[in-house]
Design a protein around this motif. Structure first.
Motif, PDB file in Angstrom:
ATOM      1  N   MET A 115      64.851  42.072  30.820  1.00 32.94           N
ATOM      2  CA  MET A 115      65.994  41.164  30.680  1.00 32.94           C
ATOM      3  C   MET A 115      67.131  41.523  31.628  1.00 32.94           C
ATOM      4  SD  MET A 115      66.242  40.676  26.550  1.00 32.94           S
ATOM      5  CE  MET A 115      65.053  39.681  25.638  1.00 32.94           C
ATOM      6  N   ILE A 116      67.292  42.806  31.913  1.00 32.66           N
ATOM      7  CA  ILE A 116      68.377  43.222  32.811  1.00 32.66           C
ATOM      8  C   ILE A 116      68.298  42.476  34.128  1.00 32.66           C
ATOM      9  CG2 ILE A 116      69.232  45.134  34.234  1.00 32.66           C
ATOM     10  CD1 ILE A 116      68.680  47.001  31.924  1.00 32.66           C
ATOM     11  N   VAL A 117      67.116  42.474  34.713  1.00 38.59           N
ATOM     12  CA  VAL A 117      66.978  41.837  36.020  1.00 38.59           C
ATOM     13  C   VAL A 117      66.997  40.316  35.904  1.00 38.59           C
ATOM     14  CG1 VAL A 117      64.443  41.895  36.025  1.00 38.59           C
ATOM     15  CG2 VAL A 117      65.665  41.872  38.179  1.00 38.59           C
TER      16      VAL A 117
ATOM     17  N   LEU B  44      64.001  34.296  35.764  1.00 39.80           N
ATOM     18  CA  LEU B  44      62.641  34.614  36.199  1.00 39.80           C
ATOM     19  C   LEU B  44      62.271  33.823  37.447  1.00 39.80           C
ATOM     20  CD1 LEU B  44      60.066  36.177  35.634  1.00 39.80           C
ATOM     21  CD2 LEU B  44      59.350  34.351  34.087  1.00 39.80           C
ATOM     22  N   MET B  45      62.642  32.544  37.490  1.00 37.51           N
ATOM     23  CA  MET B  45      62.371  31.733  38.682  1.00 37.51           C
ATOM     24  C   MET B  45      63.113  32.270  39.899  1.00 37.51           C
ATOM     25  SD  MET B  45      62.126  27.710  37.729  1.00 37.51           S
ATOM     26  CE  MET B  45      63.519  27.718  36.611  1.00 37.51           C
ATOM     27  N   THR B  46      64.366  32.641  39.682  1.00 37.09           N
ATOM     28  CA  THR B  46      65.161  33.194  40.780  1.00 37.09           C
ATOM     29  C   THR B  46      64.535  34.465  41.326  1.00 37.09           C
ATOM     30  OG1 THR B  46      67.168  32.282  39.757  1.00 37.09           O
ATOM     31  CG2 THR B  46      67.464  33.982  41.433  1.00 37.09           C
ATOM     32  N   LEU B  47      64.002  35.287  40.432  1.00 37.01           N
ATOM     33  CA  LEU B  47      63.420  36.562  40.834  1.00 37.01           C
ATOM     34  C   LEU B  47      62.079  36.391  41.538  1.00 37.01           C
ATOM     35  CD1 LEU B  47      63.614  39.711  40.635  1.00 37.01           C
ATOM     36  CD2 LEU B  47      62.332  39.515  38.497  1.00 37.01           C
ATOM     37  N   THR B  48      61.212  35.532  40.998  1.00 37.52           N
ATOM     38  CA  THR B  48      59.841  35.421  41.514  1.00 37.52           C
ATOM     39  C   THR B  48      59.701  34.415  42.649  1.00 37.52           C
ATOM     40  OG1 THR B  48      59.262  33.695  39.906  1.00 37.52           O
ATOM     41  CG2 THR B  48      58.935  35.987  39.234  1.00 37.52           C
ATOM     42  N   LYS B  49      60.700  33.521  42.790  1.00 33.29           N
ATOM     43  CA  LYS B  49      60.668  32.465  43.827  1.00 33.29           C
ATOM     44  C   LYS B  49      59.576  31.426  43.563  1.00 33.29           C
ATOM     45  CE  LYS B  49      63.729  35.038  45.927  1.00 33.29           C
ATOM     46  NZ  LYS B  49      65.160  34.738  45.737  1.00 33.29           N
ATOM     47  N   VAL B  50      58.975  31.430  42.383  1.00 31.20           N
ATOM     48  CA  VAL B  50      57.968  30.425  42.021  1.00 31.20           C
ATOM     49  C   VAL B  50      58.684  29.330  41.242  1.00 31.20           C
ATOM     50  CG1 VAL B  50      55.850  29.947  40.757  1.00 31.20           C
ATOM     51  CG2 VAL B  50      56.130  32.123  41.955  1.00 31.20           C
ATOM     52  N   LYS B  51      58.749  28.130  41.811  1.00 31.84           N
ATOM     53  CA  LYS B  51      59.601  27.076  41.258  1.00 31.84           C
ATOM     54  C   LYS B  51      58.831  25.813  40.885  1.00 31.84           C
ATOM     55  CE  LYS B  51      63.003  28.933  44.480  1.00 31.84           C
ATOM     56  NZ  LYS B  51      63.763  28.690  45.726  1.00 31.84           N
ATOM     57  N   THR B  52      57.518  25.857  40.898  1.00 29.10           N
ATOM     58  CA  THR B  52      56.718  24.673  40.624  1.00 29.10           C
ATOM     59  C   THR B  52      56.738  24.309  39.143  1.00 29.10           C
ATOM     60  OG1 THR B  52      54.479  23.760  40.662  1.00 29.10           O
ATOM     61  CG2 THR B  52      54.673  26.141  40.499  1.00 29.10           C
ATOM     62  N   ARG B  53      56.735  23.010  38.849  1.00 27.08           N
ATOM     63  CA  ARG B  53      56.731  22.551  37.463  1.00 27.08           C
ATOM     64  C   ARG B  53      55.399  22.827  36.789  1.00 27.08           C
ATOM     65  NH1 ARG B  53      57.599  16.930  36.471  1.00 27.08           N
ATOM     66  NH2 ARG B  53      56.619  16.471  38.471  1.00 27.08           N
ATOM     67  N   ASP B  54      54.326  22.952  37.576  1.00 26.55           N
ATOM     68  CA  ASP B  54      53.007  23.210  36.993  1.00 26.55           C
ATOM     69  C   ASP B  54      53.010  24.485  36.155  1.00 26.55           C
ATOM     70  OD1 ASP B  54      52.099  20.962  38.230  1.00 26.55           O
ATOM     71  OD2 ASP B  54      51.078  21.999  39.872  1.00 26.55           O
TER      72      ASP B  54
ATOM     73  N   SER C 173      70.050  38.026  37.303  1.00 25.47           N
ATOM     74  CA  SER C 173      69.748  37.020  38.326  1.00 25.47           C
ATOM     75  C   SER C 173      70.450  35.697  38.035  1.00 25.47           C
ATOM     76  CB  SER C 173      68.229  36.787  38.406  1.00 25.47           C
ATOM     77  OG  SER C 173      67.560  37.946  38.838  1.00 25.47           O
ATOM     78  N   VAL C 174      70.583  35.357  36.753  1.00 24.46           N
ATOM     79  CA  VAL C 174      71.303  34.127  36.386  1.00 24.46           C
ATOM     80  C   VAL C 174      72.774  34.246  36.784  1.00 24.46           C
ATOM     81  CG1 VAL C 174      72.015  32.623  34.494  1.00 24.46           C
ATOM     82  CG2 VAL C 174      69.729  33.637  34.479  1.00 24.46           C
ATOM     83  N   ALA C 175      73.381  35.399  36.482  1.00 27.89           N
ATOM     84  CA  ALA C 175      74.787  35.606  36.839  1.00 27.89           C
ATOM     85  C   ALA C 175      74.987  35.531  38.351  1.00 27.89           C
ATOM     86  CB  ALA C 175      75.273  36.958  36.302  1.00 27.89           C
ATOM     87  N   VAL C 176      74.082  36.155  39.098  1.00 23.07           N
ATOM     88  CA  VAL C 176      74.188  36.136  40.564  1.00 23.07           C
ATOM     89  C   VAL C 176      74.010  34.720  41.095  1.00 23.07           C
ATOM     90  CG1 VAL C 176      73.095  36.916  42.704  1.00 23.07           C
ATOM     91  CG2 VAL C 176      73.508  38.533  40.841  1.00 23.07           C
TER      92      VAL C 176
END
Length: 433
Positions: free
Chosen positions: A340-342, A296-306, A346-349
């Motif tokens: 889940m597919i995407v 999900l982080m890889t897909l959305t590019k939102v990486k903040t711990r908040d 994304s984890v595999a990629v």
């Protein structure tokens, strides 16, 4: 800087991404052990509450506990079989006695485990992260079909719902901007669920039956009992989880563009040990880092711990308010499968992206990657080949992440090049943080 409302919304998206995995474990265990509806409701509430506490502790971080990485913790599927076996052979009090002691073991063993992280150079970490993503794809596809073992498995309507959800996520991610793009998975889940409602698939009966408030209490199923066999079994489960979590930490580091320090992994595993101990006290489950949230982080590019802080807080609230928690269960499996597919892809990629930094023309690297992925995926997709082995061996070998990781580490040692030409800097920094 994200506003509080957006942080909460993004946190809720992470909760939905991991919710199916978090809830299905107590459902499977409860059904197998013949628990009453009231006991099942408590099990789910305790699980969500402890998931939230564990996630907050992991993200917060201190000198000795918490990785300070945006990692979501959830109950590990590796523990399902052993918990059911112990529960049927004795009782739940024995299960939770073993979980508590295995959690303490993990806290004490984390620094020792940290000493082997030097055996995780880039070729190994990239392979492990790739295996994590690939091994999750069958889970996604079973959900696309409606959920393994469900009466409507593989019905065309499930495939249609999954396709619609996937298309919505892709369209929003491709054409939307800013915050809307960041919640593309949430949008896909909502649209898919609404369509499923008009198709007559969504069932609100669980929501109506759920209570408004529930307090998680220690030792709900009785005073913990001690069994050496059960303790050893749960320690083996935790060793498997340590390997899985290491791969997830490294994947998070790649997703957030940061080097993961050795001490971060050690502190993260200590936190997981604390979470497992709490799981035993509150009669929940052993916990591990969840891979779907990395996707999900890889897909959305939102990486903040908040955002992960918010996700942890939401899970705590859901654990105290079962009726709210029940609302999230109305999302059909097929809709979750489409998302889940995407996410799992994304984890595999992400793992492949790590491998792109090494020289695969080097025969050594090629053999490490090829054999490790083949062994890992073989174990994950055809676990029955280990059916005649002792239970403890089956538990380890049926986990593709473990077999793939061990294969990669051993081959890296056996095939190490004299020239070291192909060796790349490890994704784990061995200096103390």
């Amino acid at each position: 800087m994200l506003s509080k409302q957006r942080v909460v919304t993004l946190g809720f998206q992470h909760v939905l991404a991991m919710y199916a995995g978090a809830v299905v474990v107590p459902i499977i265990v409860g059904q197998a052990l013949g628990l009453t509806p009231t006991q099942m409701a408590y099990l789910i509430a305790a699980d969500l509450f402890t998931c939230g506490i564990a996630t907050i502790l992991q993200v917060w971080g201190g000198k000795y506990f918490g990785s300070r990485l945006p990692v979501v913790l959830g109950c590990t599927f590796t523990a399902v079989g052993p918990i059911i076996a112990i529960g049927l052979a004795s009782n739940l009090a024995t299960v939770y006695g073993a979980i508590i002691i295995s959690g303490i073991f993990m806290i004490l063993a984390a620094p020792l485990y940290g000493k082997i992280l030097r055996f995780f150079p880039t070729v190994v970490t990239g392979t492990v992260v790739t295996i994590i993503g690939l091994s999750l794809i069958p889970v996604a596809m079973n959900n696309v079909a409606g959920g393994q073992g469900m009466p409507d498995y593989a019905m065309p309507r499930n495939l249609l719902l999954a396709l619609i959800t996937l298309v919505v996520i892709l369209v929003v991610n491709r054409f939307a901007k800013g915050f809307l793009r960041a919640i593309s998975v949430l949008v896909g889940l909502v649209v898919g669920t609404v369509i499923a409602y008009f198709m007559g698939i969504v069932d609100f009966s669980d929501v109506a039956a759920a209570s408004w408030f529930s307090v998680v209490q220690p030792f709900y199923f009785g005073v913990p009992q001690i069994s050496i066999t059960a303790i050893i079994t749960m320690i083996l489960v935790n060793i498997v989880s340590m390997v899985e979590s290491t791969g997830v930490y490294l994947a998070v580091g790649k997703a957030t563009d940061q080097k993961v320090e050795k001490q971060q992994i050690v502190n993260g595993l200590r936190s997981e040990g604390v979470a497992i101990t709490l799981g035993g006290i509150f009669n929940a489950f052993p916990y591990t880092a969840f891979s779907q949230n990395v996707g999900l982080m890889t897909l959305t590019k939102v990486k903040t711990r908040d955002v992960i802080f918010a996700a942890g807080g939401i899970m705590v609230i859901l654990g105290l308010l079962p009726k709210l928690a029940a609302i999230t269960t109305i999302i059909p499996n097929a809709v979750l499968g489409g998302a889940m597919i995407v996410m799992f892809g994304s984890v595999a990629v992400s793992g492949m992206n790590i491998l792109a930094g090494i020289n695969l023309r080097d025969e050594r690297n090629l053999l490490i990657v090829a054999c490790s992925i083949a062994v890992g995926m073989g174990s994950a997709t055809v676990p029955q080949i280990f059916g005649e082995l002792p239970q403890f061996a089956k538990m380890m070998l049926e986990n593709g992440i473990v077999t793939g990781s061990v294969t990669a580490i051993l081959l890296n040692l056996l095939l190490s090049s004299k020239t070291k030409e192909a060796d790349q800097p490890a994704d784990v920094q061995v200096s103390e943080a």
